[in-house]
Scaffold this motif. Structure first.
Motif, PDB file in Angstrom:
ATOM      1  N   ALA A 145      -2.051   3.044  -1.478  1.00 24.57           N
ATOM      2  CA  ALA A 145      -3.141   3.520  -2.362  1.00 24.57           C
ATOM      3  C   ALA A 145      -3.388   4.971  -2.181  1.00 24.57           C
ATOM      4  O   ALA A 145      -3.530   5.849  -3.207  1.00 24.57           O
ATOM      5  CB  ALA A 145      -4.303   2.653  -2.306  1.00 24.57           C
ATOM      6  N   ARG A 146      -3.467   5.569  -0.971  1.00 22.50           N
ATOM      7  CA  ARG A 146      -3.833   6.970  -1.042  1.00 22.50           C
ATOM      8  C   ARG A 146      -2.690   7.922  -1.299  1.00 22.50           C
ATOM      9  O   ARG A 146      -2.980   8.807  -1.831  1.00 22.50           O
ATOM     10  CB  ARG A 146      -4.045   7.349   0.859  1.00 22.50           C
ATOM     11  N   SER A 171       4.256  -0.328  -6.540  1.00 20.64           N
ATOM     12  CA  SER A 171       4.895  -1.587  -6.321  1.00 20.64           C
ATOM     13  C   SER A 171       4.612  -2.091  -5.068  1.00 20.64           C
ATOM     14  O   SER A 171       4.143  -3.312  -4.890  1.00 20.64           O
ATOM     15  CB  SER A 171       6.708  -1.459  -6.118  1.00 20.64           C
ATOM     16  N   GLU A 172       4.080  -1.457  -4.095  1.00 19.02           N
ATOM     17  CA  GLU A 172       3.629  -1.848  -2.782  1.00 19.02           C
ATOM     18  C   GLU A 172       2.141  -2.528  -2.967  1.00 19.02           C
ATOM     19  O   GLU A 172       1.929  -3.447  -2.389  1.00 19.02           O
ATOM     20  CB  GLU A 172       3.250  -0.816  -1.844  1.00 19.02           C
ATOM     21  N   GLY A 173       1.439  -1.913  -3.833  1.00 18.22           N
ATOM     22  CA  GLY A 173      -0.044  -2.111  -4.165  1.00 18.22           C
ATOM     23  C   GLY A 173       0.121  -3.530  -4.930  1.00 18.22           C
ATOM     24  O   GLY A 173      -0.864  -4.376  -4.695  1.00 18.22           O
ATOM     25  N   THR A 174       1.135  -3.717  -5.615  1.00 18.46           N
ATOM     26  CA  THR A 174       1.212  -5.063  -6.392  1.00 18.46           C
ATOM     27  C   THR A 174       1.548  -6.145  -5.421  1.00 18.46           C
ATOM     28  O   THR A 174       1.277  -7.365  -5.467  1.00 18.46           O
ATOM     29  CB  THR A 174       2.171  -4.798  -7.852  1.00 18.46           C
ATOM     30  N   LEU A 191       3.898  -7.636   8.332  1.00 24.28           N
ATOM     31  CA  LEU A 191       4.445  -7.120   7.193  1.00 24.28           C
ATOM     32  C   LEU A 191       5.337  -8.127   6.431  1.00 24.28           C
ATOM     33  O   LEU A 191       6.045  -8.686   7.091  1.00 24.28           O
ATOM     34  CB  LEU A 191       5.403  -5.775   7.638  1.00 24.28           C
ATOM     35  N   ASN A 192       5.321  -8.135   5.140  1.00 26.02           N
ATOM     36  CA  ASN A 192       6.356  -8.991   4.470  1.00 26.02           C
ATOM     37  C   ASN A 192       7.427  -7.896   4.108  1.00 26.02           C
ATOM     38  O   ASN A 192       7.636  -6.944   4.359  1.00 26.02           O
ATOM     39  CB  ASN A 192       5.662  -9.674   3.196  1.00 26.02           C
ATOM     40  N   GLY A 193       8.276  -8.623   3.201  1.00 23.64           N
ATOM     41  CA  GLY A 193       9.726  -7.697   2.949  1.00 23.64           C
ATOM     42  C   GLY A 193       9.245  -6.683   2.003  1.00 23.64           C
ATOM     43  O   GLY A 193      10.008  -5.538   2.169  1.00 23.64           O
ATOM     44  N   THR A 194       8.151  -6.840   1.323  1.00 25.94           N
ATOM     45  CA  THR A 194       7.938  -5.359   0.142  1.00 25.94           C
ATOM     46  C   THR A 194       7.214  -4.300   1.082  1.00 25.94           C
ATOM     47  O   THR A 194       7.409  -3.238   0.777  1.00 25.94           O
ATOM     48  CB  THR A 194       6.817  -5.719  -0.882  1.00 25.94           C
ATOM     49  N   ASP A 195       6.412  -4.661   2.169  1.00 29.51           N
ATOM     50  CA  ASP A 195       5.849  -3.838   2.937  1.00 29.51           C
ATOM     51  C   ASP A 195       6.662  -3.009   3.791  1.00 29.51           C
ATOM     52  O   ASP A 195       6.846  -1.909   3.763  1.00 29.51           O
ATOM     53  CB  ASP A 195       4.878  -4.726   4.104  1.00 29.51           C
ATOM     54  N   GLY A 238       2.557  -5.942  -1.946  1.00 25.03           N
ATOM     55  CA  GLY A 238       2.731  -5.969  -0.592  1.00 25.03           C
ATOM     56  C   GLY A 238       1.390  -6.837  -0.167  1.00 25.03           C
ATOM     57  O   GLY A 238       0.786  -7.533  -0.856  1.00 25.03           O
ATOM     58  N   ALA A 239       1.495  -6.981   1.313  1.00 27.29           N
ATOM     59  CA  ALA A 239       0.714  -8.048   2.210  1.00 27.29           C
ATOM     60  C   ALA A 239      -0.294  -7.312   3.140  1.00 27.29           C
ATOM     61  O   ALA A 239      -1.347  -7.591   3.311  1.00 27.29           O
ATOM     62  CB  ALA A 239       1.590  -9.203   2.557  1.00 27.29           C
ATOM     63  N   ASP A 240       0.391  -6.546   4.015  1.00 29.61           N
ATOM     64  CA  ASP A 240      -0.421  -5.815   4.846  1.00 29.61           C
ATOM     65  C   ASP A 240      -1.406  -5.070   4.568  1.00 29.61           C
ATOM     66  O   ASP A 240      -1.205  -3.774   3.726  1.00 29.61           O
ATOM     67  CB  ASP A 240       0.765  -5.004   5.884  1.00 29.61           C
ATOM     68  N   PRO A 241      -2.661  -5.143   4.862  1.00 26.68           N
ATOM     69  CA  PRO A 241      -3.793  -4.161   4.438  1.00 26.68           C
ATOM     70  C   PRO A 241      -3.608  -2.836   4.560  1.00 26.68           C
ATOM     71  O   PRO A 241      -3.954  -1.900   3.659  1.00 26.68           O
ATOM     72  CB  PRO A 241      -5.034  -4.893   5.083  1.00 26.68           C
ATOM     73  N   ALA A 242      -3.024  -2.403   5.891  1.00 22.59           N
ATOM     74  CA  ALA A 242      -2.825  -0.891   6.226  1.00 22.59           C
ATOM     75  C   ALA A 242      -1.922  -0.386   5.445  1.00 22.59           C
ATOM     76  O   ALA A 242      -2.026   0.833   4.832  1.00 22.59           O
ATOM     77  CB  ALA A 242      -2.446  -1.126   7.695  1.00 22.59           C
ATOM     78  N   THR A 243      -0.940  -1.008   5.261  1.00 20.37           N
ATOM     79  CA  THR A 243       0.428  -0.608   4.274  1.00 20.37           C
ATOM     80  C   THR A 243      -0.250  -0.409   3.078  1.00 20.37           C
ATOM     81  O   THR A 243       0.019   0.596   2.125  1.00 20.37           O
ATOM     82  CB  THR A 243       1.630  -1.389   4.440  1.00 20.37           C
TER      83      THR A 243
END
Length: 220
Positions: A204-205, A189-192, A78-82, A194-199
């Motif tokens: 998105a959902r 914002s997370e979609g833009t 997870l990055n900071g945004t995640d 974020g880094a973690d695929p699951a997050t």
């Protein structure tokens, strides 16, 4: 005592003096006493050095710092945004559950509240799993009760609960809209960033589901 001898050079007799017996004994006793004194001094030094060594060896463990325990670094995808998204989104979804419970019997809001309650609970399961799998730890106190966009506060619940009958629907819609608008913004914002695929997949959902709920809100 004097001994007569002959000067080997001049042939004259020479008187050779020899220390008196008492003087010889006195000199011998002084030499023995001096040696005894040095032996005693040496013995004291040896005892002091040994004692000092014992003290140093005894005190050493107390004064030497212990070797630091090896640190186990928790891996995280997870990055900071995640992390920020997951912690905040969990708090926002949790805060809305009492609102859905309050409005569950409102027929005008059934198209929104009906799917929103179970949907938010399912989202919380996914969000918490993404946080745990990514190496994060949930902190319920981090955002709880904060007046953030999308957060349903106790004052919001009181406003809906205490609104006159003819204004209750409008009060409820206002709180629902604020909540869903806040959640869709942070999901975007997370979609833009974020880094973690699951997050990102969870975001998105949530974005899709909450946009649908916004569209289903009645006009008031």
């Amino acid at each position: 005592m004097t001994l007569d001898g002959e000067d080997p050079i001049n042939g004259a007799s020479v008187a050779l003096s020899e220390p008196a017996p008492d003087e010889a004994v006195a000199e011998g006793d002084a030499e023995v006493a001096k040696r005894d004194l040095w032996r005693r001094i040496l013995a004291v030094v040896v005892v002091l050095v040994a004692a000092l060594a014992v003290v140093v060896l005894w005190a050493r463990p107390a004064h030497e710092p212990k070797a630091p325990a090896p640190q186990v670094q928790a891996s995280s995808s997870l990055n900071g945004t995640d992390l920020a998204f997951l912690q905040l989104m969990i708090s926002l979804d949790n805060s809305a559950l009492p609102l859905f419970e309050l409005l569950k019997d409102d027929t005008a809001l059934a198209p929104v509240v009906g799917p929103a309650g179970p949907g938010h609970r399912d989202e919380l399961v996914v969000l918490r799993k993404a946080l745990t799998d990514g190496g994060g730890v949930e902190n319920p106190a981090e955002h709880a009760g904060h007046d953030l966009p999308g957060m349903v506060l106790e004052d919001d619940l009181a406003n809906v609960r205490n609104a006159p009958a003819d204004k209750r629907l409008a009060a409820a819609v206002a709180v629902l809209r604020d909540h869903l608008t806040g959640t869709t913004r942070i999901a975007t914002s997370e979609g833009t960033a974020g880094a973690d695929p699951a997050t990102k997949a969870a975001a998105a959902r949530i974005l899709d589901a909450h946009n649908k709920l916004l569209a289903a809100l009645p006009a008031v």
